[in-house]
Scaffold this motif. Structure first.
Motif, PDB file in Angstrom:
ATOM      1  N   THR A   1      12.504  24.327 -35.277  1.00  0.00           N
ATOM      2  CA  THR A   1      11.246  24.757 -34.657  1.00  0.00           C
ATOM      3  C   THR A   1      11.420  26.122 -34.004  1.00  0.00           C
ATOM      4  OG1 THR A   1      10.587  22.470 -34.251  1.00  0.00           O
ATOM      5  CG2 THR A   1       9.491  24.156 -32.939  1.00  0.00           C
ATOM      6  N   VAL A   2      12.531  26.326 -33.337  1.00  0.00           N
ATOM      7  CA  VAL A   2      12.791  27.570 -32.608  1.00  0.00           C
ATOM      8  C   VAL A   2      13.304  28.665 -33.535  1.00  0.00           C
ATOM      9  CG1 VAL A   2      14.225  28.613 -30.790  1.00  0.00           C
ATOM     10  CG2 VAL A   2      13.264  26.324 -30.465  1.00  0.00           C
ATOM     11  N   HIS A   3      14.137  28.303 -34.478  1.00  0.00           N
ATOM     12  CA  HIS A   3      14.907  29.298 -35.223  1.00  0.00           C
ATOM     13  C   HIS A   3      14.081  30.122 -36.218  1.00  0.00           C
ATOM     14  CE1 HIS A   3      18.655  31.124 -36.374  1.00  0.00           C
ATOM     15  NE2 HIS A   3      18.299  31.002 -37.631  1.00  0.00           N
ATOM     16  N   GLN A   4      12.954  29.637 -36.652  1.00  0.00           N
ATOM     17  CA  GLN A   4      12.131  30.393 -37.599  1.00  0.00           C
ATOM     18  C   GLN A   4      11.838  31.765 -36.994  1.00  0.00           C
ATOM     19  OE1 GLN A   4       8.941  31.647 -37.702  1.00  0.00           O
ATOM     20  NE2 GLN A   4       8.947  31.976 -39.887  1.00  0.00           N
TER      21      GLN A   4
ATOM     22  N   ILE B   1       8.352  34.967 -30.877  1.00  0.00           N
ATOM     23  CA  ILE B   1       7.364  34.588 -29.860  1.00  0.00           C
ATOM     24  C   ILE B   1       8.067  34.160 -28.578  1.00  0.00           C
ATOM     25  CG2 ILE B   1       5.611  32.857 -29.247  1.00  0.00           C
ATOM     26  CD1 ILE B   1       4.894  32.835 -32.331  1.00  0.00           C
ATOM     27  N   LEU B   2       9.052  33.289 -28.725  1.00  0.00           N
ATOM     28  CA  LEU B   2       9.758  32.769 -27.549  1.00  0.00           C
ATOM     29  C   LEU B   2      10.513  33.865 -26.806  1.00  0.00           C
ATOM     30  CD1 LEU B   2      11.086  29.420 -29.038  1.00  0.00           C
ATOM     31  CD2 LEU B   2       9.139  29.728 -27.495  1.00  0.00           C
TER      32      LEU B   2
ATOM     33  N   VAL C   1       2.481  25.321 -33.679  1.00  0.00           N
ATOM     34  CA  VAL C   1       3.727  24.550 -33.766  1.00  0.00           C
ATOM     35  C   VAL C   1       4.447  24.568 -32.420  1.00  0.00           C
ATOM     36  CG1 VAL C   1       6.041  24.501 -34.817  1.00  0.00           C
ATOM     37  CG2 VAL C   1       4.031  24.856 -36.262  1.00  0.00           C
ATOM     38  N   LEU C   2       4.555  25.744 -31.814  1.00  0.00           N
ATOM     39  CA  LEU C   2       5.250  25.867 -30.535  1.00  0.00           C
ATOM     40  C   LEU C   2       4.501  25.155 -29.416  1.00  0.00           C
ATOM     41  CD1 LEU C   2       6.418  29.588 -30.780  1.00  0.00           C
ATOM     42  CD2 LEU C   2       7.844  27.531 -30.998  1.00  0.00           C
TER      43      LEU C   2
END
Length: 116
Positions: free
Chosen positions: A19-22, A28-29, A60-61
């Motif tokens: 979820t984070v790694h894309q 964004i993060l 998604v986030l």
């Protein structure tokens, strides 16, 4: 490192969160970490994303609890702001630790003279 040691040590890529790694979501993060909140248009410009693509990643986030999305107005213009949640900050920290572990592992392999 022996084969037994390698078997006990998990490869750093196993700690990466899909979820984070894309790429866009990681962008964004990380951008949201740099400010209290960030505006949709700024994210779109910085990440080279389309409205639809960015919206999909934000959803998604948000559904994962990693960001909070706030809608409002700047003057008469509608705006969307994105902020990192505490859970999102933790997830980003975890991802960065995993990436650092991967880099350390590759650096150690390079220092050991291993070539492919």
């Amino acid at each position: 490192m022996s084969v037994a040691d390698e078997a006990e040590e998990r490869h750093p890529t196993l700690a990466l969160d899909d979820t984070v790694h894309q790429r866009v979501r990681l962008g964004i993060l990380t951008i949201a970490r740099e400010a209290d909140r960030v505006e949709f248009g700024f994210l779109k410009e910085q990440l080279g994303a389309t409205d639809g693509n960015l919206s999909r990643h934000l959803k998604v986030l948000e559904d994962s609890g990693l960001i909070a999305v706030t809608k409002g107005y700047a003057g008469r213009r509608p705006r969307t702001w994105i902020a990192l949640t505490p859970h999102g900050a933790d997830a980003l920290d975890h991802e960065l630790r995993a990436l650092r572990a991967l880099v350390r592992r590759l650096d150690a392999a390079s220092a050991g003279g291993r070539q492919e």
